[in-house]
Motif scaffolding. Sequence first.
Motif, PDB file in Angstrom:
ATOM      1  N   ALA A 290      26.866  86.737  -4.410  1.00  0.00           N
ATOM      2  CA  ALA A 290      25.655  86.671  -3.589  1.00  0.00           C
ATOM      3  C   ALA A 290      24.554  87.546  -4.177  1.00  0.00           C
ATOM      4  N   ALA A 291      24.913  88.751  -4.617  1.00  0.00           N
ATOM      5  CA  ALA A 291      23.929  89.655  -5.210  1.00  0.00           C
ATOM      6  C   ALA A 291      23.374  89.074  -6.507  1.00  0.00           C
ATOM      7  N   SER A 292      24.246  88.481  -7.319  1.00  0.00           N
ATOM      8  CA  SER A 292      23.801  87.885  -8.579  1.00  0.00           C
ATOM      9  C   SER A 292      22.834  86.733  -8.329  1.00  0.00           C
ATOM     10  N   GLU A 293      23.162  85.885  -7.353  1.00  0.00           N
ATOM     11  CA  GLU A 293      22.294  84.756  -7.040  1.00  0.00           C
ATOM     12  C   GLU A 293      20.942  85.230  -6.517  1.00  0.00           C
ATOM     13  N   ASN A 294      20.963  86.243  -5.638  1.00  0.00           N
ATOM     14  CA  ASN A 294      19.715  86.781  -5.100  1.00  0.00           C
ATOM     15  C   ASN A 294      18.850  87.383  -6.204  1.00  0.00           C
ATOM     16  N   PHE A 295      19.505  88.035  -7.160  1.00  0.00           N
ATOM     17  CA  PHE A 295      18.784  88.669  -8.262  1.00  0.00           C
ATOM     18  C   PHE A 295      18.078  87.627  -9.122  1.00  0.00           C
ATOM     19  N   ILE A 296      18.765  86.546  -9.445  1.00  0.00           N
ATOM     20  CA  ILE A 296      18.164  85.483 -10.260  1.00  0.00           C
ATOM     21  C   ILE A 296      17.011  84.822  -9.511  1.00  0.00           C
ATOM     22  N   LYS A 297      17.215  84.539  -8.229  1.00  0.00           N
ATOM     23  CA  LYS A 297      16.153  83.921  -7.429  1.00  0.00           C
ATOM     24  C   LYS A 297      14.938  84.828  -7.331  1.00  0.00           C
ATOM     25  N   SER A 298      15.170  86.117  -7.144  1.00  0.00           N
ATOM     26  CA  SER A 298      14.067  87.071  -7.035  1.00  0.00           C
ATOM     27  C   SER A 298      13.274  87.140  -8.332  1.00  0.00           C
ATOM     28  N   THR A 299      13.984  87.148  -9.462  1.00  0.00           N
ATOM     29  CA  THR A 299      13.299  87.187 -10.759  1.00  0.00           C
ATOM     30  C   THR A 299      12.497  85.913 -10.985  1.00  0.00           C
ATOM     31  N   ALA A 300      13.079  84.779 -10.636  1.00  0.00           N
ATOM     32  CA  ALA A 300      12.371  83.504 -10.802  1.00  0.00           C
ATOM     33  C   ALA A 300      11.102  83.480  -9.953  1.00  0.00           C
ATOM     34  N   ALA A 301      11.181  83.992  -8.727  1.00  0.00           N
ATOM     35  CA  ALA A 301      10.012  84.033  -7.862  1.00  0.00           C
ATOM     36  C   ALA A 301       8.940  84.952  -8.442  1.00  0.00           C
ATOM     37  N   SER A 302       9.366  86.075  -8.991  1.00  0.00           N
ATOM     38  CA  SER A 302       8.412  87.009  -9.593  1.00  0.00           C
ATOM     39  C   SER A 302       7.709  86.384 -10.793  1.00  0.00           C
ATOM     40  N   VAL A 303       8.500  85.787 -11.684  1.00  0.00           N
ATOM     41  CA  VAL A 303       7.940  85.163 -12.881  1.00  0.00           C
ATOM     42  C   VAL A 303       6.988  84.030 -12.511  1.00  0.00           C
ATOM     43  N   GLY A 304       7.323  83.295 -11.477  1.00  0.00           N
ATOM     44  CA  GLY A 304       6.492  82.177 -11.069  1.00  0.00           C
ATOM     45  C   GLY A 304       5.181  82.567 -10.427  1.00  0.00           C
ATOM     46  N   HIS A 305       5.018  83.836 -10.095  1.00  0.00           N
ATOM     47  CA  HIS A 305       3.791  84.319  -9.461  1.00  0.00           C
ATOM     48  C   HIS A 305       3.263  85.539 -10.204  1.00  0.00           C
ATOM     49  N   THR A 306       3.143  85.384 -11.514  1.00  0.00           N
ATOM     50  CA  THR A 306       2.668  86.472 -12.368  1.00  0.00           C
ATOM     51  C   THR A 306       1.485  85.999 -13.211  1.00  0.00           C
ATOM     52  N   PRO A 307       0.306  86.592 -13.033  1.00  0.00           N
ATOM     53  CA  PRO A 307      -0.857  86.194 -13.829  1.00  0.00           C
ATOM     54  C   PRO A 307      -0.977  86.943 -15.142  1.00  0.00           C
ATOM     55  N   ALA A 308      -0.247  88.071 -15.276  1.00  0.00           N
ATOM     56  CA  ALA A 308      -0.353  88.871 -16.500  1.00  0.00           C
ATOM     57  C   ALA A 308       0.880  89.749 -16.660  1.00  0.00           C
ATOM     58  N   TYR A 309       1.206  90.005 -17.921  1.00  0.00           N
ATOM     59  CA  TYR A 309       2.251  90.973 -18.250  1.00  0.00           C
ATOM     60  C   TYR A 309       1.614  92.103 -19.067  1.00  0.00           C
ATOM     61  N   ALA A 310       2.253  93.253 -19.021  1.00  0.00           N
ATOM     62  CA  ALA A 310       1.821  94.381 -19.847  1.00  0.00           C
ATOM     63  C   ALA A 310       3.032  94.955 -20.558  1.00  0.00           C
ATOM     64  N   MET A 311       2.796  95.476 -21.752  1.00  0.00           N
ATOM     65  CA  MET A 311       3.854  96.156 -22.493  1.00  0.00           C
ATOM     66  C   MET A 311       3.373  97.518 -22.931  1.00  0.00           C
ATOM     67  N   ILE A 312       4.284  98.468 -22.842  1.00  0.00           N
ATOM     68  CA  ILE A 312       4.047  99.805 -23.391  1.00  0.00           C
ATOM     69  C   ILE A 312       4.945  99.948 -24.598  1.00  0.00           C
ATOM     70  N   ARG A 313       4.331 100.168 -25.758  1.00  0.00           N
ATOM     71  CA  ARG A 313       5.072 100.280 -27.018  1.00  0.00           C
ATOM     72  C   ARG A 313       4.895 101.667 -27.616  1.00  0.00           C
ATOM     73  N   THR A 314       5.870 102.033 -28.432  1.00  0.00           N
ATOM     74  CA  THR A 314       5.746 103.239 -29.238  1.00  0.00           C
ATOM     75  C   THR A 314       6.099 102.906 -30.681  1.00  0.00           C
ATOM     76  N   ALA A 315       5.561 103.695 -31.594  1.00  0.00           N
ATOM     77  CA  ALA A 315       5.840 103.452 -33.013  1.00  0.00           C
ATOM     78  C   ALA A 315       7.304 103.693 -33.335  1.00  0.00           C
ATOM     79  N   GLY A 316       7.913 104.673 -32.643  1.00  0.00           N
ATOM     80  CA  GLY A 316       9.329 104.968 -32.843  1.00  0.00           C
ATOM     81  C   GLY A 316      10.084 104.832 -31.533  1.00  0.00           C
ATOM     82  N   ASN A 317      11.222 105.508 -31.456  1.00  0.00           N
ATOM     83  CA  ASN A 317      12.011 105.455 -30.217  1.00  0.00           C
ATOM     84  C   ASN A 317      12.694 106.794 -29.983  1.00  0.00           C
ATOM     85  N   SER A 318      11.978 107.861 -30.267  1.00  0.00           N
ATOM     86  CA  SER A 318      12.533 109.195 -30.058  1.00  0.00           C
ATOM     87  C   SER A 318      12.496 109.541 -28.576  1.00  0.00           C
TER      88      SER A 318
END
Length: 401
Positions: A290-318
């Motif tokens: 049930a938790a797995s199904e809810n998680f997938i549905k929640s992610t799908a709903a989020s992705v379906g109602h997203t006008p923009a994404y943002a990423m924070i990057r770094t040159a390294g990974n320290s």
Amino acid sequence: MEKSPMKKAFSILRLTVAVIAALCLVAAAALYCVSGGFMKQTYMEPWSKSYAGKYADPRMRLASVGLLAASNHNMQPWKISLDKSDPMVFYLYADSSRMTKEVDPYSRQLMISQGTFLEYVAVAGEKEGYRADISLFPDGAYDESDLAKSMDSKPVARIALNKQQPGSSMLYDASFLPDTNRGAYRATKLTGAQVAALEALSSADGVSVTLYQDRIDLGDIGRFALRSASIEAGVSRVMGESDAIFRANERQKNQYRYGYSVEGQGVSGFMKHMLQGLVTIFPSMNAGAAASENFIKSTAASVGHTPAYAMIRTAGNSRLDQVESGMAYSRMVLIGHTLGLAMQPLSQVLEEYPEMKAPYDEFKKAYAPDGGTVQMLLRVGVATRSVPLSMRRDVQSLIRP
């Protein structure tokens, strides 16, 4: 005179409706009690602006705002040490007991969470009239071969407070708003001014912020988010780690004051207590398949109602890169509030356990081909509704013994 068959049927119907209504009221009252609806919500106290005012020590007041910052799995993995010889200095330590080793085996998210705390402290200092001079890893880098012990013995940061003129309260006020909104966002694209304000958070230290909102990028990033959520939902040990920190009712939320709860899905008011009561009585509603199904549905709903994404990057990974990414993220959240924007991290594709390796490698190749690291991926947009605040620990519990 004997009633007609029609009147008898109507009387029986009215009685049936009354009985059903009474049973529903009894059931609702029972669920409300099981939820702990009559309990005081002590886990909400830190969200009051008067909470920090209880402390004469400015370090405690600033730490009281720091703990409102976002953190991985809402684990709030912070410890502070007040310098006994200097009343204007304190130290931040990562709390090794709050590692989430299944989903975050290298503690990258935990270190990003150190940065989110530090930025909220700095913003609170500006409001109160203190410049927070933050020195990262003042006692040197961690021993990665014994990371937990290193976290316990070496501070992430030394924070020294220096008096200055109080600054604007705009970002400070934004600290008391929810840091994450998992609901639907409007389809409207961000304006040029909004994009510029967020991307201006890129620093000379190698932390960069990039917004994506054209159709191709939205589709590609959304597919990565859905694929990674599906993978995570199928890894029982990872889902089990999340299940273990789900707080089903008010009693548990007051006891632990960290982790997940139904508020994370935007449920509040009377319906929150009905759902909490049901989940308390029937734990399987939020566990296993049930938790797995809810998680997938929640992610799908989020992705379906997203006008923009943002990423924070770094040159390294320290570790330094990771902490500075968290500071950038907190500043991004706070500025986002002032621009009328909501945000939600979508971290699954950036997680580093074995089952996630294929999408992680593909995502990194697509969005960090120069060898850098995408530290955070998040949705950005104008929320269609507000969401409740989440649990927070008492600031006293952050103090190292």
